[in-house]
Design a protein around this motif. Structure first.
Motif, PDB file in Angstrom:
ATOM      1  N   LEU A   1       0.874  -1.189   0.140  1.00  0.00           N
ATOM      2  CA  LEU A   1      -0.019   0.008   0.134  1.00  0.00           C
ATOM      3  C   LEU A   1       0.827   1.267   0.210  1.00  0.00           C
ATOM      4  O   LEU A   1       1.727   1.403   0.878  1.00  0.00           O
ATOM      5  CB  LEU A   1      -0.979   0.058   1.313  1.00  0.00           C
ATOM      6  N   SER A   2       0.824   2.094  -0.697  1.00  0.00           N
ATOM      7  CA  SER A   2       1.418   3.275  -0.951  1.00  0.00           C
ATOM      8  C   SER A   2       0.233   4.312  -0.886  1.00  0.00           C
ATOM      9  O   SER A   2      -0.795   4.276  -1.439  1.00  0.00           O
ATOM     10  CB  SER A   2       2.001   3.659  -2.275  1.00  0.00           C
ATOM     11  N   ILE A   3       0.511   5.641   0.002  1.00  0.00           N
ATOM     12  CA  ILE A   3      -0.574   6.557   0.115  1.00  0.00           C
ATOM     13  C   ILE A   3       0.145   8.071  -0.297  1.00  0.00           C
ATOM     14  O   ILE A   3       1.449   8.176   0.257  1.00  0.00           O
ATOM     15  CB  ILE A   3      -1.037   6.711   1.795  1.00  0.00           C
ATOM     16  N   TYR A   4      -0.559   8.740  -1.058  1.00  0.00           N
ATOM     17  CA  TYR A   4      -0.328  10.262  -0.982  1.00  0.00           C
ATOM     18  C   TYR A   4      -1.474  10.862  -0.454  1.00  0.00           C
ATOM     19  O   TYR A   4      -2.548  10.945  -0.838  1.00  0.00           O
ATOM     20  CB  TYR A   4      -0.219  10.407  -2.565  1.00  0.00           C
TER      21      TYR A   4
ATOM     22  N   GLU B   1      -5.190  -0.563  15.490  1.00  0.00           N
ATOM     23  CA  GLU B   1      -4.348  -0.596  16.211  1.00  0.00           C
ATOM     24  C   GLU B   1      -3.241  -1.715  16.076  1.00  0.00           C
ATOM     25  O   GLU B   1      -1.847  -1.785  16.514  1.00  0.00           O
ATOM     26  CB  GLU B   1      -4.749  -1.133  17.798  1.00  0.00           C
ATOM     27  N   GLY B   2      -3.642  -2.530  15.063  1.00  0.00           N
ATOM     28  CA  GLY B   2      -2.496  -3.626  14.422  1.00  0.00           C
ATOM     29  C   GLY B   2      -1.496  -2.866  13.806  1.00  0.00           C
ATOM     30  O   GLY B   2      -1.423  -1.774  13.628  1.00  0.00           O
ATOM     31  N   GLU B   3      -0.605  -3.974  13.413  1.00  0.00           N
ATOM     32  CA  GLU B   3       0.564  -3.453  12.614  1.00  0.00           C
ATOM     33  C   GLU B   3       0.430  -3.656  11.113  1.00  0.00           C
ATOM     34  O   GLU B   3      -0.564  -4.636  10.785  1.00  0.00           O
ATOM     35  CB  GLU B   3       1.747  -4.396  12.619  1.00  0.00           C
ATOM     36  N   PHE B   4       0.819  -2.835  10.020  1.00  0.00           N
ATOM     37  CA  PHE B   4       0.529  -2.919   8.843  1.00  0.00           C
ATOM     38  C   PHE B   4       2.108  -2.180   7.980  1.00  0.00           C
ATOM     39  O   PHE B   4       2.625  -1.778   8.998  1.00  0.00           O
ATOM     40  CB  PHE B   4      -0.698  -1.840   8.259  1.00  0.00           C
ATOM     41  N   THR B   5       1.863  -2.392   6.762  1.00  0.00           N
ATOM     42  CA  THR B   5       2.977  -1.702   6.198  1.00  0.00           C
ATOM     43  C   THR B   5       2.449  -0.858   5.070  1.00  0.00           C
ATOM     44  O   THR B   5       1.642  -1.259   4.319  1.00  0.00           O
ATOM     45  CB  THR B   5       3.970  -2.727   5.526  1.00  0.00           C
TER      46      THR B   5
ATOM     47  N   GLN C   1       8.537   7.734   3.161  1.00  0.00           N
ATOM     48  CA  GLN C   1       8.764   6.929   4.435  1.00  0.00           C
ATOM     49  C   GLN C   1       7.886   5.560   4.503  1.00  0.00           C
ATOM     50  O   GLN C   1       6.552   5.590   3.960  1.00  0.00           O
ATOM     51  CB  GLN C   1       8.320   7.911   5.604  1.00  0.00           C
ATOM     52  N   ILE C   2       8.291   4.565   5.241  1.00  0.00           N
ATOM     53  CA  ILE C   2       7.643   3.337   5.253  1.00  0.00           C
ATOM     54  C   ILE C   2       7.100   3.403   7.051  1.00  0.00           C
ATOM     55  O   ILE C   2       7.944   3.736   7.721  1.00  0.00           O
ATOM     56  CB  ILE C   2       8.378   2.124   4.983  1.00  0.00           C
TER      57      ILE C   2
ATOM     58  N   GLU D   1       3.302   5.448  14.099  1.00  0.00           N
ATOM     59  CA  GLU D   1       4.214   6.134  13.070  1.00  0.00           C
ATOM     60  C   GLU D   1       3.726   7.132  11.994  1.00  0.00           C
ATOM     61  O   GLU D   1       4.289   7.862  11.650  1.00  0.00           O
ATOM     62  CB  GLU D   1       5.026   4.998  12.415  1.00  0.00           C
ATOM     63  N   LEU D   2       2.241   6.563  11.608  1.00  0.00           N
ATOM     64  CA  LEU D   2       1.594   7.404  10.489  1.00  0.00           C
ATOM     65  C   LEU D   2       1.061   8.882  10.812  1.00  0.00           C
ATOM     66  O   LEU D   2       1.363   9.566  10.004  1.00  0.00           O
ATOM     67  CB  LEU D   2       0.362   6.634  10.074  1.00  0.00           C
ATOM     68  N   VAL D   3       0.699   8.987  12.106  1.00  0.00           N
ATOM     69  CA  VAL D   3       0.005  10.191  12.565  1.00  0.00           C
ATOM     70  C   VAL D   3       0.839  11.449  12.434  1.00  0.00           C
ATOM     71  O   VAL D   3       0.312  12.455  11.930  1.00  0.00           O
ATOM     72  CB  VAL D   3      -0.754   9.912  13.998  1.00  0.00           C
ATOM     73  N   PRO D   4       1.931  11.208  13.030  1.00  0.00           N
ATOM     74  CA  PRO D   4       2.710  12.520  12.909  1.00  0.00           C
ATOM     75  C   PRO D   4       3.270  12.928  11.453  1.00  0.00           C
ATOM     76  O   PRO D   4       3.237  14.257  11.094  1.00  0.00           O
ATOM     77  CB  PRO D   4       4.126  12.190  13.512  1.00  0.00           C
ATOM     78  N   ILE D   5       3.398  11.874  10.628  1.00  0.00           N
ATOM     79  CA  ILE D   5       3.824  12.375   8.956  1.00  0.00           C
ATOM     80  C   ILE D   5       2.605  12.720   8.632  1.00  0.00           C
ATOM     81  O   ILE D   5       2.649  13.678   7.907  1.00  0.00           O
ATOM     82  CB  ILE D   5       4.364  11.066   8.557  1.00  0.00           C
ATOM     83  N   ALA D   6       1.428  12.151   8.474  1.00  0.00           N
ATOM     84  CA  ALA D   6       0.168  12.629   8.045  1.00  0.00           C
ATOM     85  C   ALA D   6      -0.312  13.963   8.543  1.00  0.00           C
ATOM     86  O   ALA D   6      -0.628  14.751   7.905  1.00  0.00           O
ATOM     87  CB  ALA D   6      -0.887  11.356   8.140  1.00  0.00           C
ATOM     88  N   GLY D   7      -0.032  14.107   9.804  1.00  0.00           N
ATOM     89  CA  GLY D   7      -0.444  15.486  10.547  1.00  0.00           C
ATOM     90  C   GLY D   7       0.223  16.627  10.018  1.00  0.00           C
ATOM     91  O   GLY D   7      -0.394  17.602   9.967  1.00  0.00           O
TER      92      GLY D   7
END
Length: 146
Positions: free
Chosen positions: A2-5, A117-121, A129-130, A136-142
């Motif tokens: 999964l890639s997210i923009y 709450e689980g792990e994902f990639t 960034q992975i 890990e996602l929230v600070p980047i997306a924020g």
């Protein structure tokens, strides 16, 4: 994978429900993963390629599925296109992760989707960034999503 923009992405299909309505074929609906997504998200049962039993609406066509399910099926069936997954609710997040485990997909998000709450990639294309957790996602997306 999964890639997210995050944010505006001109090449993304902004209205996946309209894309689905004008593109889907019968086999998109009867596929096992599509059936499971329809059952889970819309609480509806696929009876055939053109009839779905909805507990709320009765017998419906695929065109009457929720926007979230239409978006999920489009992401799954047309992995080379980028769809605006903000058309999905958080109840679709686990399915986006599942599709990303099966094939490489890129989605566009304009909000912070809760992947649980689980792990994902997932690869965040804005920063290359992975991430493996919401922590890990929230600070980047924020930093990106306003």
């Amino acid at each position: 994978m999964l890639s997210i923009y995050y944010g505006d992405m001109p090449e993304a299909v902004y209205n996946p429900a309209i894309y689905f309505k004008n593109t889907y074929t019968d086999d998109w609906i009867t596929d096992e993963l599509s059936r499971a997504m329809i059952q889970d998200v819309d609480k509806s049962i696929v009876l055939g390629p053109r009839v779905i039993d909805s507990p709320v609406l009765g017998g419906i066509s695929p065109r009457e599925l929720s926007g979230g399910v239409k978006t999920l099926i489009a992401i799954y069936k047309v992995p080379d296109r980028i769809f605006n997954a903000s058309a999905c609710g958080d109840n679709c997040a686990k399915w986006i992760l599942k599709i990303g485990e099966l094939q490489d997909i890129t989605i566009n998000l304009r909000h912070l989707m809760d992947f649980g709450e689980g792990e994902f990639t997932a690869r965040i294309l804005n920063t290359d960034q992975i991430v493996h957790t919401m922590g890990e996602l929230v600070p980047i997306a924020g930093m990106i999503v306003r």
